[in-house]
Design an enzyme around this catalytic site. Sequence first.
Site, PDB file in Angstrom:
ATOM      1  N   ALA A 254      -0.999  10.872 -20.505  1.00  0.00           N
ATOM      2  CA  ALA A 254      -2.111  10.416 -19.632  1.00  0.00           C
ATOM      3  C   ALA A 254      -2.909   9.819 -20.670  1.00  0.00           C
ATOM      4  O   ALA A 254      -4.247   9.929 -20.725  1.00  0.00           O
ATOM      5  CB  ALA A 254      -2.722  11.640 -18.938  1.00  0.00           C
TER       6      ALA A 254
ATOM      7  N   THR B 100       3.475   6.742 -29.849  1.00  0.00           N
ATOM      8  CA  THR B 100       4.895   6.415 -30.970  1.00  0.00           C
ATOM      9  C   THR B 100       4.039   6.289 -32.040  1.00  0.00           C
ATOM     10  O   THR B 100       4.054   4.855 -32.340  1.00  0.00           O
ATOM     11  CB  THR B 100       5.861   5.613 -30.238  1.00  0.00           C
TER      12      THR B 100
ATOM     13  N   CYS C 144      -1.757  -0.731 -31.279  1.00  0.00           N
ATOM     14  CA  CYS C 144      -0.320  -1.689 -31.301  1.00  0.00           C
ATOM     15  C   CYS C 144      -0.241  -2.607 -32.314  1.00  0.00           C
ATOM     16  O   CYS C 144       1.141  -2.556 -32.747  1.00  0.00           O
ATOM     17  CB  CYS C 144      -0.276  -2.243 -29.699  1.00  0.00           C
ATOM     18  N   PHE C 145      -1.008  -3.507 -32.633  1.00  0.00           N
ATOM     19  CA  PHE C 145      -0.488  -4.816 -33.228  1.00  0.00           C
ATOM     20  C   PHE C 145       0.054  -4.378 -34.634  1.00  0.00           C
ATOM     21  O   PHE C 145       1.095  -4.594 -35.047  1.00  0.00           O
ATOM     22  CB  PHE C 145      -1.883  -5.667 -33.443  1.00  0.00           C
TER      23      PHE C 145
HETATM   24  C1  UDX Z   1       1.242   4.821 -25.744  1.00  0.00           C
HETATM   25  C2  UDX Z   1       1.523   4.562 -26.965  1.00  0.00           C
HETATM   26  O1  UDX Z   1       0.817   4.733 -28.177  1.00  0.00           O
HETATM   27  C3  UDX Z   1       2.087   3.130 -27.193  1.00  0.00           C
HETATM   28  O2  UDX Z   1       3.014   2.901 -28.250  1.00  0.00           O
HETATM   29  C4  UDX Z   1       2.601   2.545 -26.119  1.00  0.00           C
HETATM   30  O3  UDX Z   1       2.657   1.162 -26.220  1.00  0.00           O
HETATM   31  C5  UDX Z   1       1.868   3.053 -24.666  1.00  0.00           C
HETATM   32  O4  UDX Z   1       1.562   4.143 -24.652  1.00  0.00           O
HETATM   33  P1  UDX Z   1      -1.568   4.816 -25.406  1.00  0.00           P
HETATM   34  O5  UDX Z   1      -1.561   5.284 -23.873  1.00  0.00           O
HETATM   35  O6  UDX Z   1      -2.595   4.050 -26.050  1.00  0.00           O
HETATM   36  O7  UDX Z   1      -0.368   4.103 -25.916  1.00  0.00           O
HETATM   37  O8  UDX Z   1      -1.532   6.450 -26.157  1.00  0.00           O
HETATM   38  P2  UDX Z   1      -2.477   7.706 -25.972  1.00  0.00           P
HETATM   39  O9  UDX Z   1      -3.821   7.317 -25.379  1.00  0.00           O
HETATM   40  O10 UDX Z   1      -2.442   8.184 -27.472  1.00  0.00           O
HETATM   41  O11 UDX Z   1      -1.828   8.429 -24.875  1.00  0.00           O
HETATM   42  C6  UDX Z   1      -0.655   9.385 -25.095  1.00  0.00           C
HETATM   43  C7  UDX Z   1      -0.546  10.446 -24.493  1.00  0.00           C
HETATM   44  O12 UDX Z   1       0.714  11.342 -24.338  1.00  0.00           O
HETATM   45  C8  UDX Z   1      -1.657  11.487 -25.099  1.00  0.00           C
HETATM   46  O13 UDX Z   1      -2.730  11.860 -23.979  1.00  0.00           O
HETATM   47  C9  UDX Z   1      -0.735  12.657 -25.599  1.00  0.00           C
HETATM   48  O14 UDX Z   1      -1.376  13.984 -25.390  1.00  0.00           O
HETATM   49  C10 UDX Z   1       0.347  12.596 -24.532  1.00  0.00           C
HETATM   50  N1  UDX Z   1       1.527  13.337 -24.929  1.00  0.00           N
HETATM   51  C11 UDX Z   1       2.023  13.043 -26.078  1.00  0.00           C
HETATM   52  C12 UDX Z   1       2.236  14.003 -24.441  1.00  0.00           C
HETATM   53  O15 UDX Z   1       1.954  14.213 -23.006  1.00  0.00           O
HETATM   54  N2  UDX Z   1       3.413  14.562 -24.483  1.00  0.00           N
HETATM   55  C13 UDX Z   1       3.823  14.499 -25.912  1.00  0.00           C
HETATM   56  O16 UDX Z   1       5.024  15.008 -26.393  1.00  0.00           O
HETATM   57  C14 UDX Z   1       3.198  13.736 -26.733  1.00  0.00           C
HETATM   58  C1  UDX Z   2      -3.008  -5.455 -27.207  1.00  0.00           C
HETATM   59  C2  UDX Z   2      -1.899  -6.642 -26.658  1.00  0.00           C
HETATM   60  O1  UDX Z   2      -2.968  -7.777 -26.161  1.00  0.00           O
HETATM   61  C3  UDX Z   2      -1.524  -6.227 -25.222  1.00  0.00           C
HETATM   62  O2  UDX Z   2      -0.752  -7.088 -24.427  1.00  0.00           O
HETATM   63  C4  UDX Z   2      -0.585  -4.940 -25.546  1.00  0.00           C
HETATM   64  O3  UDX Z   2      -0.269  -4.320 -24.334  1.00  0.00           O
HETATM   65  C5  UDX Z   2      -1.358  -4.024 -26.461  1.00  0.00           C
HETATM   66  O4  UDX Z   2      -1.845  -4.349 -27.459  1.00  0.00           O
HETATM   67  P1  UDX Z   2      -5.095  -4.390 -27.245  1.00  0.00           P
HETATM   68  O5  UDX Z   2      -4.787  -4.188 -28.389  1.00  0.00           O
HETATM   69  O6  UDX Z   2      -5.846  -3.487 -26.295  1.00  0.00           O
HETATM   70  O7  UDX Z   2      -3.747  -5.249 -26.858  1.00  0.00           O
HETATM   71  O8  UDX Z   2      -6.433  -5.679 -27.425  1.00  0.00           O
HETATM   72  P2  UDX Z   2      -6.383  -7.015 -27.806  1.00  0.00           P
HETATM   73  O9  UDX Z   2      -7.396  -7.829 -26.693  1.00  0.00           O
HETATM   74  O10 UDX Z   2      -4.903  -7.789 -27.802  1.00  0.00           O
HETATM   75  O11 UDX Z   2      -6.917  -7.324 -29.066  1.00  0.00           O
HETATM   76  C6  UDX Z   2      -6.404  -6.727 -30.349  1.00  0.00           C
HETATM   77  C7  UDX Z   2      -7.474  -6.913 -31.313  1.00  0.00           C
HETATM   78  O12 UDX Z   2      -7.451  -8.297 -31.691  1.00  0.00           O
HETATM   79  C8  UDX Z   2      -8.658  -6.606 -31.230  1.00  0.00           C
HETATM   80  O13 UDX Z   2      -9.138  -5.934 -32.619  1.00  0.00           O
HETATM   81  C9  UDX Z   2      -9.551  -7.837 -31.103  1.00  0.00           C
HETATM   82  O14 UDX Z   2     -10.970  -7.916 -31.179  1.00  0.00           O
HETATM   83  C10 UDX Z   2      -8.774  -8.687 -31.927  1.00  0.00           C
HETATM   84  N1  UDX Z   2      -8.771 -10.270 -31.565  1.00  0.00           N
HETATM   85  C11 UDX Z   2      -8.203 -10.613 -30.463  1.00  0.00           C
HETATM   86  C12 UDX Z   2      -9.351 -11.037 -32.437  1.00  0.00           C
HETATM   87  O15 UDX Z   2      -9.705 -10.760 -33.550  1.00  0.00           O
HETATM   88  N2  UDX Z   2      -9.275 -12.386 -32.038  1.00  0.00           N
HETATM   89  C13 UDX Z   2      -8.786 -13.087 -30.857  1.00  0.00           C
HETATM   90  O16 UDX Z   2      -8.766 -13.914 -30.876  1.00  0.00           O
HETATM   91  C14 UDX Z   2      -8.201 -11.943 -29.920  1.00  0.00           C
END
Ligand code: UDX
Ligand code: UDX
Length: 459
Positions: free
Chosen positions: A12, A91, A275-276
């Site tokens: 979640a 992950t 992610c990046f």
């Molecule tokens: C996650 C992954 O980090 C990312 O690689 C993927 O692209 C999208 O899903 P995010 O939703 O941002 O991204 O992560 P996070 O907000 O940390 O949520 C993961 C959740 O999984 C946490 O709330 C954690 O408590 C839960 N979790 C983790 C479980 O329910 N079971 C587990 O065994 C481990």
């Molecule tokens: C990214 C991807 O965009 C999304 O598709 C994927 O599912 C998860 O990873 P996110 O990390 O949530 O999403 O935000 P994003 O808007 O991509 O920005 C990433 C970082 O790049 C931020 O720190 C942002 O400030 C920076 N950024 C973005 C720049 O420095 N310059 C830009 O022109 C755009």
Amino acid sequence: MSFEKKILCIGAGYVGGPTMAVIALKCPEYKVTIVDINEEKIRKWNSGELPIYEPGLEEIITKVRGSNLFFSADIKSGIKESDIIFVSVNTPTKTFGLGAGMASDLQYWEKTAQQILENSEGPKIVAEKCTLPVKTAQAMERILKTNNNGAQFEVVSNPEFLSEGTAIQDLLEPDRVLIGSHRTESGLKAAEEIGKIYAHWVPREKIITTNLWSSELSKLVANAFLAQRISSINSISALCEKTDADIAEISYAIGSDRRIGSKFLNASVGFGGSCFKKDILNLAYIAEGYGLREVAEYWKKVVEINDYQQERFVGNIIKAMFNTVVGKRIAIFGFAFKANTGDTRESPAKFIVRKLLEEKAILSITDPQALENARIDLAGVEGEITFERDPYRAADGASAIVLVTEWDEFKTLNYEAIYKRMKKPALIFDGRNILEHQKFFALGFNIYPIGKPSLTYLK
Ligand code: UDX
Ligand code: UDX
């Protein structure tokens, strides 16, 4: 009430929460349950104070929670009753052992696969939402095939492309939905089943189906390409600062070429987010694993330039402040990795703050949503820090403002009043180029943007 299908999401978090909220909103005939091992998080999702900030999310949750969207800590029952399971657990990059610093840490993911196996009785579709190394679905299948209770699984890849801060908009109007499956009869049927969910609101031509490995790899490659654009423009911003060229003018000039396109060309203090970096390092690790050293080196450079950009930014601050910040008050405007989120994972602010503290500056940090996470991130870090929700108070008596996050709020403050409250000479380091530099210069500020000539009275 009886539902046509039961969807479960394990995890979640920033991805699972908003994605399932939108699915529940658009598919009232499906029951959507989100489970998480973190009971406190589930309690928050069920309360008036959601665990994450995302514009538009609260409205949707209020509409569907208790109707066809449910949050629960009972993972076992959730798995048992579901037809479709989305896996959205984290992950992160491995911090230990083989592949430390590059590979994905798959321990939560594997534990989740085991949980699915142990608690399943009937057939299920398992959809990977989290970013995973290519061919992970195969490993998931291997685990799921060790059962002997008759449950059948079809694993598909359905990566998420939402951006934090605009997650709801991205989910409601995605550029595309990607579904990867085996090209077998049951694989294609499973992909169709997942496609049917999105077809409730996404035009069919935007729902792309591929083989499993293309889908897994596409997710990593999409993020690598986006990050590469930022590192490319940031590398040129360094050159601009030496040549009096202006990075914003260059972004506009090159972005007007439709082959290049205008998005993701904003020079900055560097990219952050969960992610990046993780995905690029993962891509490089996979390439190395197959002996493709040049490919791995190529992508690693994107991360190196990002580190370089942050180091350069801090270097510029110290240099402009007469090569010492010892005992100087500096206001940090923004701690989130980007605007409109409270998320601070991999935020450049963390690096900048640590470096300035090492140099013995006194910091006051302000951010509209990320102060709670900032406190957690900086717990135990040595140095003088205060956390201040009010940016005017954060700037009180400061010699410099370091703007790290591009919050709209920071554009519209009364900087004349702020200037009066600051120590002179007053400096602003605009790490996002969002302020009106000429106007601020006229107010008396010394302005240091990214990739543009500085405007300063300090000759
Ligand atoms: C996650 C992954 O980090 C990312 O690689 C993927 O692209 C999208 O899903 P995010 O939703 O941002 O991204 O992560 P996070 O907000 O940390 O949520 C993961 C959740 O999984 C946490 O709330 C954690 O408590 C839960 N979790 C983790 C479980 O329910 N079971 C587990 O065994 C481990
Ligand atoms: C990214 C991807 O965009 C999304 O598709 C994927 O599912 C998860 O990873 P996110 O990390 O949530 O999403 O935000 P994003 O808007 O991509 O920005 C990433 C970082 O790049 C931020 O720190 C942002 O400030 C920076 N950024 C973005 C720049 O420095 N310059 C830009 O022109 C755009």
